[in-house]
Design a protein around this motif. Structure first.
Motif, PDB file in Angstrom:
ATOM      1  N   LEU A  30     -88.617 -20.541  45.077  1.00  0.00           N
ATOM      2  CA  LEU A  30     -88.163 -21.920  44.904  1.00  0.00           C
ATOM      3  C   LEU A  30     -89.319 -22.827  44.505  1.00  0.00           C
ATOM      4  CD1 LEU A  30     -85.703 -22.243  47.934  1.00  0.00           C
ATOM      5  CD2 LEU A  30     -85.243 -21.470  45.601  1.00  0.00           C
ATOM      6  N   VAL A  31     -90.485 -22.589  45.083  1.00  0.00           N
ATOM      7  CA  VAL A  31     -91.676 -23.372  44.713  1.00  0.00           C
ATOM      8  C   VAL A  31     -92.008 -23.118  43.252  1.00  0.00           C
ATOM      9  CG1 VAL A  31     -94.158 -23.662  45.092  1.00  0.00           C
ATOM     10  CG2 VAL A  31     -92.622 -23.447  47.055  1.00  0.00           C
ATOM     11  N   ILE A  32     -91.979 -21.864  42.846  1.00  0.00           N
ATOM     12  CA  ILE A  32     -92.265 -21.514  41.451  1.00  0.00           C
ATOM     13  C   ILE A  32     -91.276 -22.205  40.523  1.00  0.00           C
ATOM     14  CG2 ILE A  32     -92.194 -19.589  39.802  1.00  0.00           C
ATOM     15  CD1 ILE A  32     -93.488 -17.894  42.085  1.00  0.00           C
ATOM     16  N   LYS A  33     -90.018 -22.216  40.892  1.00  0.00           N
ATOM     17  CA  LYS A  33     -88.998 -22.890  40.084  1.00  0.00           C
ATOM     18  C   LYS A  33     -89.278 -24.387  39.996  1.00  0.00           C
ATOM     19  CE  LYS A  33     -84.938 -23.322  38.047  1.00  0.00           C
ATOM     20  NZ  LYS A  33     -85.254 -24.253  36.983  1.00  0.00           N
ATOM     21  N   CYS A  34     -89.714 -24.997  41.086  1.00  0.00           N
ATOM     22  CA  CYS A  34     -90.025 -26.434  41.085  1.00  0.00           C
ATOM     23  C   CYS A  34     -91.194 -26.767  40.166  1.00  0.00           C
ATOM     24  CB  CYS A  34     -90.356 -26.912  42.501  1.00  0.00           C
ATOM     25  SG  CYS A  34     -88.946 -27.004  43.606  1.00  0.00           S
ATOM     26  N   ARG A  40     -96.945 -30.734  39.900  1.00  0.00           N
ATOM     27  CA  ARG A  40     -96.231 -31.581  40.863  1.00  0.00           C
ATOM     28  C   ARG A  40     -97.115 -31.836  42.077  1.00  0.00           C
ATOM     29  NH1 ARG A  40     -91.349 -33.564  38.759  1.00  0.00           N
ATOM     30  NH2 ARG A  40     -90.507 -31.965  37.430  1.00  0.00           N
ATOM     31  N   ARG A  41     -96.897 -32.974  42.675  1.00  0.00           N
ATOM     32  CA  ARG A  41     -97.573 -33.308  43.923  1.00  0.00           C
ATOM     33  C   ARG A  41     -96.752 -32.765  45.079  1.00  0.00           C
ATOM     34  NH1 ARG A  41     -99.588 -39.291  44.135  1.00  0.00           N
ATOM     35  NH2 ARG A  41    -100.844 -38.303  45.711  1.00  0.00           N
ATOM     36  N   PHE A  42     -97.394 -32.643  46.239  1.00  0.00           N
ATOM     37  CA  PHE A  42     -96.738 -32.131  47.434  1.00  0.00           C
ATOM     38  C   PHE A  42     -95.478 -32.941  47.745  1.00  0.00           C
ATOM     39  CE2 PHE A  42     -96.077 -31.707  51.993  1.00  0.00           C
ATOM     40  CZ  PHE A  42     -96.243 -30.344  52.204  1.00  0.00           C
ATOM     41  N   SER A  43     -95.596 -34.260  47.681  1.00  0.00           N
ATOM     42  CA  SER A  43     -94.455 -35.129  47.999  1.00  0.00           C
ATOM     43  C   SER A  43     -93.293 -34.912  47.037  1.00  0.00           C
ATOM     44  CB  SER A  43     -94.879 -36.601  48.006  1.00  0.00           C
ATOM     45  OG  SER A  43     -95.404 -36.966  46.750  1.00  0.00           O
ATOM     46  N   GLU A  44     -93.580 -34.565  45.791  1.00  0.00           N
ATOM     47  CA  GLU A  44     -92.521 -34.269  44.830  1.00  0.00           C
ATOM     48  C   GLU A  44     -91.815 -32.967  45.183  1.00  0.00           C
ATOM     49  OE1 GLU A  44     -93.499 -35.530  40.469  1.00  0.00           O
ATOM     50  OE2 GLU A  44     -95.350 -34.774  41.401  1.00  0.00           O
ATOM     51  N   LEU A  49     -87.124 -29.356  48.373  1.00  0.00           N
ATOM     52  CA  LEU A  49     -87.408 -28.390  49.432  1.00  0.00           C
ATOM     53  C   LEU A  49     -87.427 -29.051  50.806  1.00  0.00           C
ATOM     54  CD1 LEU A  49     -90.241 -26.445  47.564  1.00  0.00           C
ATOM     55  CD2 LEU A  49     -87.858 -25.756  47.839  1.00  0.00           C
ATOM     56  N   ALA A  50     -86.532 -29.987  51.012  1.00  0.00           N
ATOM     57  CA  ALA A  50     -86.502 -30.750  52.263  1.00  0.00           C
ATOM     58  C   ALA A  50     -86.220 -29.869  53.482  1.00  0.00           C
ATOM     59  CB  ALA A  50     -85.460 -31.862  52.174  1.00  0.00           C
ATOM     60  N   ARG A  51     -85.566 -28.724  53.281  1.00  0.00           N
ATOM     61  CA  ARG A  51     -85.286 -27.813  54.410  1.00  0.00           C
ATOM     62  C   ARG A  51     -86.531 -27.069  54.875  1.00  0.00           C
ATOM     63  NH1 ARG A  51     -81.176 -24.035  51.959  1.00  0.00           N
ATOM     64  NH2 ARG A  51     -82.497 -24.503  50.203  1.00  0.00           N
ATOM     65  N   VAL A  52     -87.571 -27.101  54.068  1.00  0.00           N
ATOM     66  CA  VAL A  52     -88.820 -26.421  54.407  1.00  0.00           C
ATOM     67  C   VAL A  52     -89.712 -27.428  55.135  1.00  0.00           C
ATOM     68  CG1 VAL A  52     -90.787 -25.133  53.488  1.00  0.00           C
ATOM     69  CG2 VAL A  52     -88.600 -25.105  52.271  1.00  0.00           C
ATOM     70  N   THR A  53     -90.236 -27.028  56.281  1.00  0.00           N
ATOM     71  CA  THR A  53     -91.127 -27.941  56.990  1.00  0.00           C
ATOM     72  C   THR A  53     -92.413 -28.115  56.183  1.00  0.00           C
ATOM     73  OG1 THR A  53     -92.243 -26.208  58.257  1.00  0.00           O
ATOM     74  CG2 THR A  53     -90.229 -27.173  59.236  1.00  0.00           C
ATOM     75  N   PRO A  54     -93.085 -29.252  56.330  1.00  0.00           N
ATOM     76  CA  PRO A  54     -94.350 -29.446  55.612  1.00  0.00           C
ATOM     77  C   PRO A  54     -95.362 -28.333  55.896  1.00  0.00           C
ATOM     78  CG  PRO A  54     -93.606 -31.519  56.508  1.00  0.00           C
ATOM     79  CD  PRO A  54     -92.680 -30.459  57.064  1.00  0.00           C
ATOM     80  N   LYS A  55     -95.401 -27.865  57.141  1.00  0.00           N
ATOM     81  CA  LYS A  55     -96.340 -26.794  57.501  1.00  0.00           C
ATOM     82  C   LYS A  55     -96.035 -25.512  56.723  1.00  0.00           C
ATOM     83  CE  LYS A  55     -97.846 -23.940  61.352  1.00  0.00           C
ATOM     84  NZ  LYS A  55     -97.686 -23.630  62.773  1.00  0.00           N
ATOM     85  N   VAL A  56     -94.779 -25.136  56.664  1.00  0.00           N
ATOM     86  CA  VAL A  56     -94.390 -23.904  55.968  1.00  0.00           C
ATOM     87  C   VAL A  56     -94.595 -24.056  54.462  1.00  0.00           C
ATOM     88  CG1 VAL A  56     -92.440 -22.381  55.442  1.00  0.00           C
ATOM     89  CG2 VAL A  56     -92.844 -23.122  57.790  1.00  0.00           C
ATOM     90  N   LEU A  57     -94.289 -25.233  53.917  1.00  0.00           N
ATOM     91  CA  LEU A  57     -94.527 -25.461  52.494  1.00  0.00           C
ATOM     92  C   LEU A  57     -96.014 -25.350  52.176  1.00  0.00           C
ATOM     93  CD1 LEU A  57     -93.574 -26.109  49.666  1.00  0.00           C
ATOM     94  CD2 LEU A  57     -93.530 -28.539  50.295  1.00  0.00           C
ATOM     95  N   ARG A  81    -105.852 -37.338  44.818  1.00  0.00           N
ATOM     96  CA  ARG A  81    -104.557 -36.854  44.323  1.00  0.00           C
ATOM     97  C   ARG A  81    -104.644 -35.337  44.180  1.00  0.00           C
ATOM     98  NH1 ARG A  81    -100.511 -39.142  40.560  1.00  0.00           N
ATOM     99  NH2 ARG A  81     -99.594 -37.391  39.456  1.00  0.00           N
ATOM    100  N   VAL A  82    -103.683 -34.628  44.765  1.00  0.00           N
ATOM    101  CA  VAL A  82    -103.627 -33.170  44.678  1.00  0.00           C
ATOM    102  C   VAL A  82    -102.351 -32.780  43.950  1.00  0.00           C
ATOM    103  CG1 VAL A  82    -103.478 -31.014  46.000  1.00  0.00           C
ATOM    104  CG2 VAL A  82    -104.942 -32.869  46.816  1.00  0.00           C
ATOM    105  N   THR A  83    -102.492 -31.921  42.967  1.00  0.00           N
ATOM    106  CA  THR A  83    -101.329 -31.410  42.250  1.00  0.00           C
ATOM    107  C   THR A  83    -101.347 -29.885  42.264  1.00  0.00           C
ATOM    108  OG1 THR A  83    -102.483 -31.503  40.131  1.00  0.00           O
ATOM    109  CG2 THR A  83    -101.113 -33.401  40.709  1.00  0.00           C
ATOM    110  N   TYR A  84    -100.166 -29.327  42.095  1.00  0.00           N
ATOM    111  CA  TYR A  84     -99.987 -27.879  42.033  1.00  0.00           C
ATOM    112  C   TYR A  84     -99.297 -27.560  40.714  1.00  0.00           C
ATOM    113  CZ  TYR A  84    -100.861 -28.315  47.005  1.00  0.00           C
ATOM    114  OH  TYR A  84    -101.421 -28.614  48.213  1.00  0.00           O
ATOM    115  N   GLU A  85     -99.756 -26.480  40.067  1.00  0.00           N
ATOM    116  CA  GLU A  85     -99.134 -26.067  38.816  1.00  0.00           C
ATOM    117  C   GLU A  85     -99.182 -24.550  38.703  1.00  0.00           C
ATOM    118  OE1 GLU A  85    -101.347 -27.131  35.217  1.00  0.00           O
ATOM    119  OE2 GLU A  85    -103.059 -27.509  36.519  1.00  0.00           O
ATOM    120  N   LEU A  86     -98.287 -24.022  37.901  1.00  0.00           N
ATOM    121  CA  LEU A  86     -98.247 -22.577  37.689  1.00  0.00           C
ATOM    122  C   LEU A  86     -99.427 -22.126  36.839  1.00  0.00           C
ATOM    123  CD1 LEU A  86     -94.470 -22.003  36.876  1.00  0.00           C
ATOM    124  CD2 LEU A  86     -95.660 -21.432  38.995  1.00  0.00           C
TER     125      LEU A  86
END
Length: 117
Positions: A30-34, A40-44, A49-57, A81-86
């Motif tokens: 799901l993260v890969i799909k996002c 994307r930033r963590f908050s995005e 992925l609201a069902r995933v706790t911040p710790k697990v994410l 600012r922290v971003t994540y990308e494939l």
């Protein structure tokens, strides 16, 4: 880039029923799909992925980074600012994610029946 929708994933997610995983946990696909459309930033990521706790994410993101599927970029100016990308490796998984989504949709009833029996 378009914002991620809160309803991007069904409430009852097929990833919990699949007998296999992409990445270290059930949330990795799901993260890969996002991240498919770009960084994307963590908050995005938290929106769909609201069902995933911040710790697990956070754990999922760290594991995906460790395995070379995503890249974490930290900028400090003008603000932190922290971003994540494939990565290319992670982008290569997208086709498999789509195949698994199609397969799970096709076999959804069978997977549910098997879990209930």
């Amino acid at each position: 880039m378009e914002a991620l929708r809160a309803d991007m994933f069904d409430e009852i997610c097929p990833s919990t029923l699949l007998p296999f995983r992409i990445g270290p946990d059930k949330w990795s696909a799901l993260v890969i799909k996002c991240l498919e459309d770009g960084p994307r930033r963590f908050s995005e990521l938290r929106v769909p992925l609201a069902r995933v706790t911040p710790k697990v994410l956070t754990q999922s993101l760290r594991a995906l980074e460790r395995d070379g599927f995503i890249r974490r970029t930290e900028e400090t100016t003008p603000v932190r600012r922290v971003t994540y990308e494939l990565t290319d490796l992670g982008r290569g998984l997208l086709q498999q994610v789509y195949l698994l989504c199609d397969w799970s949709s096709e076999h959804w009833d069978e997977l549910l029946d098997a879990r209930e029996s």
